[in-house]
Scaffold this motif. Structure first.
Motif, PDB file in Angstrom:
ATOM      1  N   ASP A 233     -12.491  -3.313 -10.565  1.00 21.24           N
ATOM      2  CA  ASP A 233     -12.271  -4.149  -9.387  1.00 21.24           C
ATOM      3  C   ASP A 233     -11.512  -3.345  -8.329  1.00 21.24           C
ATOM      4  O   ASP A 233     -10.309  -3.105  -8.449  1.00 21.24           O
ATOM      5  CB  ASP A 233     -11.487  -5.402  -9.781  1.00 21.24           C
ATOM      6  N   ALA A 234     -12.223  -2.923  -7.292  1.00 22.82           N
ATOM      7  CA  ALA A 234     -11.622  -2.080  -6.244  1.00 22.82           C
ATOM      8  C   ALA A 234     -10.467  -2.780  -5.540  1.00 22.82           C
ATOM      9  O   ALA A 234      -9.509  -2.125  -5.117  1.00 22.82           O
ATOM     10  CB  ALA A 234     -12.679  -1.666  -5.237  1.00 22.82           C
ATOM     11  N   ASP A 235     -10.528  -4.112  -5.402  1.00 25.91           N
ATOM     12  CA  ASP A 235      -9.432  -4.847  -4.761  1.00 25.91           C
ATOM     13  C   ASP A 235      -8.141  -4.737  -5.569  1.00 25.91           C
ATOM     14  O   ASP A 235      -7.063  -4.535  -5.009  1.00 25.91           O
ATOM     15  CB  ASP A 235      -9.798  -6.324  -4.562  1.00 25.91           C
ATOM     16  N   ILE A 236      -8.264  -4.871  -6.885  1.00 24.52           N
ATOM     17  CA  ILE A 236      -7.085  -4.731  -7.745  1.00 24.52           C
ATOM     18  C   ILE A 236      -6.519  -3.320  -7.627  1.00 24.52           C
ATOM     19  O   ILE A 236      -5.305  -3.136  -7.513  1.00 24.52           O
ATOM     20  CB  ILE A 236      -7.433  -5.065  -9.220  1.00 24.52           C
ATOM     21  N   LEU A 237      -7.399  -2.328  -7.625  1.00 21.47           N
ATOM     22  CA  LEU A 237      -6.940  -0.943  -7.488  1.00 21.47           C
ATOM     23  C   LEU A 237      -6.217  -0.725  -6.165  1.00 21.47           C
ATOM     24  O   LEU A 237      -5.168  -0.079  -6.129  1.00 21.47           O
ATOM     25  CB  LEU A 237      -8.115   0.022  -7.616  1.00 21.47           C
ATOM     26  N   ASP A 238      -6.766  -1.258  -5.085  1.00 17.67           N
ATOM     27  CA  ASP A 238      -6.135  -1.104  -3.768  1.00 17.67           C
ATOM     28  C   ASP A 238      -4.753  -1.746  -3.734  1.00 17.67           C
ATOM     29  O   ASP A 238      -3.791  -1.163  -3.237  1.00 17.67           O
ATOM     30  CB  ASP A 238      -7.012  -1.716  -2.669  1.00 17.67           C
ATOM     31  N   ILE A 239      -4.657  -2.957  -4.271  1.00 14.06           N
ATOM     32  CA  ILE A 239      -3.376  -3.678  -4.267  1.00 14.06           C
ATOM     33  C   ILE A 239      -2.348  -2.944  -5.116  1.00 14.06           C
ATOM     34  O   ILE A 239      -1.212  -2.717  -4.681  1.00 14.06           O
ATOM     35  CB  ILE A 239      -3.575  -5.134  -4.760  1.00 14.06           C
ATOM     36  N   LEU A 240      -2.733  -2.573  -6.342  1.00 15.92           N
ATOM     37  CA  LEU A 240      -1.789  -1.873  -7.213  1.00 15.92           C
ATOM     38  C   LEU A 240      -1.416  -0.510  -6.657  1.00 15.92           C
ATOM     39  O   LEU A 240      -0.258  -0.094  -6.748  1.00 15.92           O
ATOM     40  CB  LEU A 240      -2.370  -1.730  -8.624  1.00 15.92           C
ATOM     41  N   ASN A 241      -2.371   0.184  -6.062  1.00 12.00           N
ATOM     42  CA  ASN A 241      -2.083   1.474  -5.449  1.00 12.00           C
ATOM     43  C   ASN A 241      -1.018   1.310  -4.367  1.00 12.00           C
ATOM     44  O   ASN A 241      -0.031   2.049  -4.327  1.00 12.00           O
ATOM     45  CB  ASN A 241      -3.365   2.083  -4.867  1.00 12.00           C
ATOM     46  N   TYR A 242      -1.205   0.341  -3.500  1.00 11.75           N
ATOM     47  CA  TYR A 242      -0.243   0.106  -2.420  1.00 11.75           C
ATOM     48  C   TYR A 242       1.129  -0.279  -2.973  1.00 11.75           C
ATOM     49  O   TYR A 242       2.150   0.329  -2.626  1.00 11.75           O
ATOM     50  CB  TYR A 242      -0.766  -0.986  -1.482  1.00 11.75           C
ATOM     51  N   LEU A 243       1.167  -1.293  -3.853  1.00 14.51           N
ATOM     52  CA  LEU A 243       2.441  -1.816  -4.349  1.00 14.51           C
ATOM     53  C   LEU A 243       3.211  -0.783  -5.171  1.00 14.51           C
ATOM     54  O   LEU A 243       4.426  -0.628  -4.997  1.00 14.51           O
ATOM     55  CB  LEU A 243       2.209  -3.079  -5.177  1.00 14.51           C
ATOM     56  N   LEU A 244       2.513  -0.074  -6.048  1.00 15.16           N
ATOM     57  CA  LEU A 244       3.202   0.894  -6.899  1.00 15.16           C
ATOM     58  C   LEU A 244       3.587   2.157  -6.124  1.00 15.16           C
ATOM     59  O   LEU A 244       4.620   2.757  -6.407  1.00 15.16           O
ATOM     60  CB  LEU A 244       2.353   1.230  -8.123  1.00 15.16           C
ATOM     61  N   SER A 245       2.790   2.543  -5.141  1.00 14.94           N
ATOM     62  CA  SER A 245       3.171   3.673  -4.286  1.00 14.94           C
ATOM     63  C   SER A 245       4.445   3.349  -3.521  1.00 14.94           C
ATOM     64  O   SER A 245       5.321   4.207  -3.359  1.00 14.94           O
ATOM     65  CB  SER A 245       2.045   4.010  -3.304  1.00 14.94           C
ATOM     66  N   GLU A 246       4.550   2.112  -3.064  1.00 18.70           N
ATOM     67  CA  GLU A 246       5.758   1.670  -2.355  1.00 18.70           C
ATOM     68  C   GLU A 246       6.996   1.744  -3.250  1.00 18.70           C
ATOM     69  O   GLU A 246       8.108   1.914  -2.769  1.00 18.70           O
ATOM     70  CB  GLU A 246       5.588   0.235  -1.856  1.00 18.70           C
TER      71      GLU A 246
ATOM     72  N   VAL B 156       0.238   7.253  -7.663  1.00 23.52           N
ATOM     73  CA  VAL B 156      -0.822   6.417  -8.221  1.00 23.52           C
ATOM     74  C   VAL B 156      -2.192   7.062  -8.043  1.00 23.52           C
ATOM     75  O   VAL B 156      -2.542   7.525  -6.956  1.00 23.52           O
ATOM     76  CB  VAL B 156      -0.818   5.019  -7.547  1.00 23.52           C
ATOM     77  N   HIS B 157      -2.966   7.069  -9.133  1.00 18.69           N
ATOM     78  CA  HIS B 157      -4.342   7.552  -9.127  1.00 18.69           C
ATOM     79  C   HIS B 157      -5.206   6.441  -9.706  1.00 18.69           C
ATOM     80  O   HIS B 157      -4.791   5.765 -10.648  1.00 18.69           O
ATOM     81  CB  HIS B 157      -4.480   8.819  -9.971  1.00 18.69           C
ATOM     82  N   THR B 158      -6.402   6.254  -9.153  1.00 18.79           N
ATOM     83  CA  THR B 158      -7.251   5.151  -9.602  1.00 18.79           C
ATOM     84  C   THR B 158      -8.678   5.613  -9.843  1.00 18.79           C
ATOM     85  O   THR B 158      -9.145   6.570  -9.220  1.00 18.79           O
ATOM     86  CB  THR B 158      -7.273   4.012  -8.566  1.00 18.79           C
ATOM     87  N   ARG B 159      -9.356   4.896 -10.736  1.00 16.04           N
ATOM     88  CA  ARG B 159     -10.776   5.124 -11.018  1.00 16.04           C
ATOM     89  C   ARG B 159     -11.442   3.781 -11.298  1.00 16.04           C
ATOM     90  O   ARG B 159     -10.849   2.919 -11.936  1.00 16.04           O
ATOM     91  CB  ARG B 159     -10.983   5.986 -12.260  1.00 16.04           C
ATOM     92  N   THR B 160     -12.690   3.652 -10.865  1.00 21.03           N
ATOM     93  CA  THR B 160     -13.446   2.425 -11.126  1.00 21.03           C
ATOM     94  C   THR B 160     -14.324   2.559 -12.370  1.00 21.03           C
ATOM     95  O   THR B 160     -15.045   1.635 -12.721  1.00 21.03           O
ATOM     96  CB  THR B 160     -14.340   2.055  -9.925  1.00 21.03           C
TER      97      THR B 160
END
Length: 116
Positions: A10-23, A28-32
């Motif tokens: 889920d790209a939306d979950i990745l985007d949200i977690l990437n933003y929140l955890l980077s903050e 953060v690194h992500t893969r679909t």
């Protein structure tokens, strides 16, 4: 800085977690997908892995087992996360170090990540 790899289709979950955890100061690194997971982990060298159950191509159970039987990567903590009702059972079957049911509170995730 701790490095986290998140596998979720889920790209939306990745985007949200990437933003929140980077903050929060994580790298953060992500893969679909988890195709060729060993080479992904070799390149990223994460401190912690978040693994979704329904991740293409092999699925979270096979991907986690692959890591946990790999001599170099078996000690990297894997947090299994899914909206599946049997998340605890699936995490145990995969050999994950911990599990987290979706949806979850960010505080809950942060606490879990800080324990590894």
């Amino acid at each position: 800085m701790k490095r986290i790899m998140i596998f979720d289709d889920d790209a939306d979950i990745l985007d949200i977690l990437n933003y929140l955890l980077s903050e929060k100061g994580w790298d953060v690194h992500t893969r679909t997908n988890c195709t060729d997971i060993i080479s992904i982990i070799e390149q990223c060298r994460p401190d912690v892995i978040l693994m979704d159950n329904w991740i293409p191509d092999t699925g979270g159970i096979v991907a986690t087992r692959t890591l946990k039987t790999h001599e170099e990567f078996k000690d990297i903590p894997v947090i299994y996360f899914s909206a599946n009702n049997d998340i605890k059972k699936l995490a145990e079957e995969a050999g994950a170090d911990a599990w987290l049911a979706k949806p979850f509170e960010l505080d809950e995730l942060e606490k879990m990540l800080s324990e590894f």
